[in-house]
Write a protein that holds these residues in place. Structure first.
Motif, PDB file in Angstrom:
ATOM      1  N   ALA A   1       0.824  -1.212   0.000  1.00 56.56           N
ATOM      2  CA  ALA A   1       0.000   0.000   0.000  1.00 56.56           C
ATOM      3  C   ALA A   1       0.853   1.255   0.000  1.00 56.56           C
ATOM      4  N   ARG A   2       2.059   1.129   0.566  1.00 54.07           N
ATOM      5  CA  ARG A   2       2.924   2.290   0.603  1.00 54.07           C
ATOM      6  C   ARG A   2       4.269   1.893   0.035  1.00 54.07           C
ATOM      7  N   GLY A   3       4.813   2.716  -0.821  1.00 54.24           N
ATOM      8  CA  GLY A   3       6.072   2.385  -1.464  1.00 54.24           C
ATOM      9  C   GLY A   3       7.100   3.443  -1.189  1.00 54.24           C
ATOM     10  N   GLU A   4       7.410   4.188  -2.224  1.00 50.05           N
ATOM     11  CA  GLU A   4       8.451   5.181  -2.076  1.00 50.05           C
ATOM     12  C   GLU A   4       8.047   6.334  -1.171  1.00 50.05           C
ATOM     13  N   ASP A   5       6.748   6.456  -0.899  1.00 52.29           N
ATOM     14  CA  ASP A   5       6.357   7.537   0.020  1.00 52.29           C
ATOM     15  C   ASP A   5       6.780   7.258   1.440  1.00 52.29           C
ATOM     16  N   MET A   6       7.257   6.010   1.689  1.00 46.12           N
ATOM     17  CA  MET A   6       7.773   5.714   3.016  1.00 46.12           C
ATOM     18  C   MET A   6       9.167   6.285   3.229  1.00 46.12           C
ATOM     19  N   GLU A   7       9.808   6.738   2.161  1.00 50.81           N
ATOM     20  CA  GLU A   7      11.136   7.300   2.290  1.00 50.81           C
ATOM     21  C   GLU A   7      11.090   8.508   3.216  1.00 50.81           C
ATOM     22  N   PRO A   8      11.996   8.571   4.194  1.00 46.84           N
ATOM     23  CA  PRO A   8      12.004   9.747   5.056  1.00 46.84           C
ATOM     24  C   PRO A   8      12.398  10.984   4.263  1.00 46.84           C
ATOM     25  N   PRO A   9      11.831  12.118   4.569  1.00 44.43           N
ATOM     26  CA  PRO A   9      12.135  13.321   3.794  1.00 44.43           C
ATOM     27  C   PRO A   9      13.581  13.740   3.963  1.00 44.43           C
ATOM     28  N   VAL A  10      14.155  14.286   2.908  1.00 50.85           N
ATOM     29  CA  VAL A  10      15.516  14.791   2.959  1.00 50.85           C
ATOM     30  C   VAL A  10      15.478  16.295   2.821  1.00 50.85           C
TER      31      VAL A  10
ATOM     32  N   CYS B   1      17.746  21.298   0.140  1.00 54.99           N
ATOM     33  CA  CYS B   1      18.895  21.942  -0.488  1.00 54.99           C
ATOM     34  C   CYS B   1      19.599  20.953  -1.415  1.00 54.99           C
ATOM     35  N   ARG B   2      20.238  21.468  -2.441  1.00 55.18           N
ATOM     36  CA  ARG B   2      20.877  20.627  -3.438  1.00 55.18           C
ATOM     37  C   ARG B   2      22.202  20.108  -2.906  1.00 55.18           C
ATOM     38  N   CYS B   3      22.447  18.787  -3.083  1.00 54.68           N
ATOM     39  CA  CYS B   3      23.707  18.196  -2.668  1.00 54.68           C
ATOM     40  C   CYS B   3      24.702  18.304  -3.815  1.00 54.68           C
ATOM     41  N   HIS B   4      25.926  18.726  -3.523  1.00 58.56           N
ATOM     42  CA  HIS B   4      26.960  18.931  -4.536  1.00 58.56           C
ATOM     43  C   HIS B   4      27.945  17.765  -4.569  1.00 58.56           C
ATOM     44  N   PHE B   5      27.505  16.603  -4.108  1.00 59.15           N
ATOM     45  CA  PHE B   5      28.409  15.458  -3.999  1.00 59.15           C
ATOM     46  C   PHE B   5      28.910  15.013  -5.370  1.00 59.15           C
ATOM     47  N   PHE B   6      28.056  15.089  -6.397  1.00 57.31           N
ATOM     48  CA  PHE B   6      28.427  14.611  -7.720  1.00 57.31           C
ATOM     49  C   PHE B   6      28.874  15.739  -8.650  1.00 57.31           C
ATOM     50  N   ASP B   7      29.060  16.935  -8.112  1.00 61.43           N
ATOM     51  CA  ASP B   7      29.587  18.015  -8.934  1.00 61.43           C
ATOM     52  C   ASP B   7      31.044  17.725  -9.290  1.00 61.43           C
ATOM     53  N   GLY B   8      31.400  17.966 -10.519  1.00 63.04           N
ATOM     54  CA  GLY B   8      32.769  17.688 -10.956  1.00 63.04           C
ATOM     55  C   GLY B   8      33.043  16.225 -11.205  1.00 63.04           C
TER      56      GLY B   8
ATOM     57  N   ILE C   1      27.555  -0.304   4.310  1.00 61.08           N
ATOM     58  CA  ILE C   1      28.018  -0.776   3.001  1.00 61.08           C
ATOM     59  C   ILE C   1      26.858  -1.405   2.231  1.00 61.08           C
ATOM     60  N   ASP C   2      26.057  -2.229   2.907  1.00 61.32           N
ATOM     61  CA  ASP C   2      24.885  -2.814   2.248  1.00 61.32           C
ATOM     62  C   ASP C   2      23.944  -1.725   1.742  1.00 61.32           C
ATOM     63  N   PHE C   3      23.775  -0.693   2.545  1.00 64.35           N
ATOM     64  CA  PHE C   3      22.897   0.419   2.157  1.00 64.35           C
ATOM     65  C   PHE C   3      23.427   1.115   0.909  1.00 64.35           C
ATOM     66  N   LEU C   4      24.741   1.344   0.852  1.00 65.79           N
ATOM     67  CA  LEU C   4      25.328   2.028  -0.303  1.00 65.79           C
ATOM     68  C   LEU C   4      25.212   1.173  -1.560  1.00 65.79           C
TER      69      LEU C   4
ATOM     70  N   PRO D   1      21.819  11.646  -4.434  1.00 66.13           N
ATOM     71  CA  PRO D   1      23.074  12.326  -4.059  1.00 66.13           C
ATOM     72  C   PRO D   1      23.222  12.517  -2.559  1.00 66.13           C
ATOM     73  N   THR D   2      22.133  12.890  -1.882  1.00 65.79           N
ATOM     74  CA  THR D   2      22.223  13.131  -0.440  1.00 65.79           C
ATOM     75  C   THR D   2      22.544  11.854   0.311  1.00 65.79           C
ATOM     76  N   PHE D   3      21.811  10.781   0.011  1.00 63.60           N
ATOM     77  CA  PHE D   3      22.045   9.527   0.714  1.00 63.60           C
ATOM     78  C   PHE D   3      23.421   8.949   0.379  1.00 63.60           C
ATOM     79  N   SER D   4      23.857   9.092  -0.868  1.00 66.92           N
ATOM     80  CA  SER D   4      25.188   8.606  -1.239  1.00 66.92           C
ATOM     81  C   SER D   4      26.273   9.360  -0.486  1.00 66.92           C
ATOM     82  N   HIS D   5      26.096  10.660  -0.402  1.00 71.38           N
ATOM     83  CA  HIS D   5      27.065  11.495   0.316  1.00 71.38           C
ATOM     84  C   HIS D   5      27.148  11.076   1.785  1.00 71.38           C
ATOM     85  N   GLN D   6      26.007  10.903   2.421  1.00 73.77           N
ATOM     86  CA  GLN D   6      25.996  10.499   3.821  1.00 73.77           C
ATOM     87  C   GLN D   6      26.590   9.109   4.006  1.00 73.77           C
ATOM     88  N   ALA D   7      26.293   8.192   3.074  1.00 76.27           N
ATOM     89  CA  ALA D   7      26.811   6.827   3.195  1.00 76.27           C
ATOM     90  C   ALA D   7      28.329   6.807   3.084  1.00 76.27           C
ATOM     91  N   VAL D   8      28.872   7.522   2.107  1.00 72.88           N
ATOM     92  CA  VAL D   8      30.324   7.540   1.929  1.00 72.88           C
ATOM     93  C   VAL D   8      31.003   8.161   3.146  1.00 72.88           C
TER      94      VAL D   8
END
Length: 387
Positions: A85-94, A97-104, A170-173, A191-198
């Motif tokens: 009944a619930r899918g991606e809406d279960m994702e906690p809000p982030v 602001c824009r994450c610059h992790f993948f800039d460059g 690591i499993d999460f990433l 980008p936000t979750f990847s940045h936090q995981a790394v």
């Protein structure tokens, strides 16, 4: 003549109350006193319990009731997840602001990039780590919905050590990297979750290695991380499009950022060079018109590029670290030299392979030259880099 018998008054018994006792029972004041005594008696247990219960006991009783309500609420959410009944809406809000992790992403550094060795951590870094760990635990619980949860799982989550936290992160990433291939596009939270995981993986690894414990186990975990991400970076799904190549470069960027720590970076370069050698051997046996040839061809270039990024970004800082694993450093250097020899066999097929790998080896030779002159590197290996 006998004297006349005298008559005695009858003795009152208990079954026959006298008029005096009956009048006392019927007295309104006595009835009121009995009623008050009964009311007071009924109130005695509650008053006694209240008197004997200490404030901490009441506090924990309330906590237990709140926890019970929370467990019931979570059970309802799990039912909704199981029913779909619930899918991606279960994702906690982030954060919005824009994450610059993948800039460059895909750009070589214009100047030597510091490895972050002397930087002091800000208090917000610890806040972000705690927030990310809560997210990882929440994801782990969702992943175990279809499996029976072990007993005292909540206690296990609270008492887990750094190695378990590192493994879960690591499993999460890796699951994040899988998601961009499955959806053919990166979600806005990627980008936000990847940045936090790394950042969390690097911080946890630094803390574990500083305590000099579980080094062998952590090495196996990191080797598994590198292997899993390398497999995803070099896997192109059928009916690939532009978004799939973007996903490959996103995973490459994750490996590049993880290489900030020499414990991970040296293992990445070793795995990359070994995989290049394996791919070159396979290309000798593959028909040029085979559908798999373009993917293998592209994978070789993306792996060579990753090796060049890591060498340009971090090798100079790795050599400045007194605790660097020199054995592993020399091993991946020999492996890169072997990859060059293997690619030279394919020069008639594609001369660009050798051109790109020579550029990587030339950059590596420039970075390690000061260390070789100081005796920190085997002179024989350095001489082979210059050949």
């Amino acid at each position: 003549m006998a004297p006349p018998a005298t008559s005695r008054p009858p003795t009152p018994t208990a079954s026959a109350p006298t008029a005096t006792s009956s009048s006392r029972i019927d007295s309104p004041s006595l009835k009121a006193a009995l009623a008050m005594a009964l009311i007071h008696y009924k109130r005695l247990p509650a008053a006694a319990a209240t008197g004997t219960s200490s404030p901490p006991l009441l506090h924990w009783k309330r906590k237990a009731k709140d926890r019970k309500r929370e467990v019931l609420r979570l059970r309802e959410e799990l039912k909704l997840l199981q029913d779909g009944a619930r899918g991606e809406d279960m994702e906690p809000p982030v954060a919005s602001c824009r994450c610059h992790f993948f800039d460059g992403c895909g750009d070589l550094p214009t100047q030597p990039c510091g490895g972050g060795g002397g930087e002091q951590e800000h208090w917000i870094d610890e806040v972000l780590r705690r927030r990310f760990l809560r997210l990882v635990r929440w994801k782990e619980k969702r992943r175990r919905v279809d499996r029976p949860l072990p007993r005292s799982s909540l206690i296990d989550f609270c008492s887990e050590d750094e190695v378990q936290q590192l493994s879960m992160s690591i499993d999460f990433l890796v699951q994040l990297s899988d998601s961009i291939f499955a959806k053919r596009e990166a979600a806005h939270s990627f980008p936000t979750f990847s940045h936090q995981a790394v950042d969390f993986i690097l911080a946890s690894l630094k803390k574990i290695l500083s305590s000099e414990r579980e080094t062998e186990l952590v090495g196996e975990i990191i080797d598994g991380l590198v292997t899993r991400l390398m497999k995803r970076m070099c896997t192109v799904p059928e009916k690939a499009d532009t978004s799939d190549s973007d996903a490959q470069f996103s995973v490459q960027h994750l490996l590049r950022k993880l290489g900030n720590d020499e414990f991970i970076g040296q293992r990445i370069i070793l795995a990359v060079s070994q995989r290049i050698s394996n791919a070159s051997e396979r290309l000798l046996l593959v028909d040029l018109f085979d559908d798999a040839f373009p993917d293998m061809h592209g994978n070789i270039f993306i792996m060579i590029q990753l090796a060049e990024f890591l060498i340009s970004d971090y090798v100079k800082d790795w050599l400045c670290n007194e605790h660097i694993d020199k054995r592993l450093f020399e091993e991946f250097t020999r492996s890169i030299l072997k990859a060059r020899n293997d690619l030279q066999v394919l020069e008639n097929m594609n001369g660009l392979y050798v051109v790109y790998i020579e550029r990587v080896i030339g950059r590596l030779a420039r970075e390690v030259a000061p260390a070789a002159h100081q005796g920190k590197l085997d002179p024989e290996i350095f001489s082979k880099l210059l050949c």
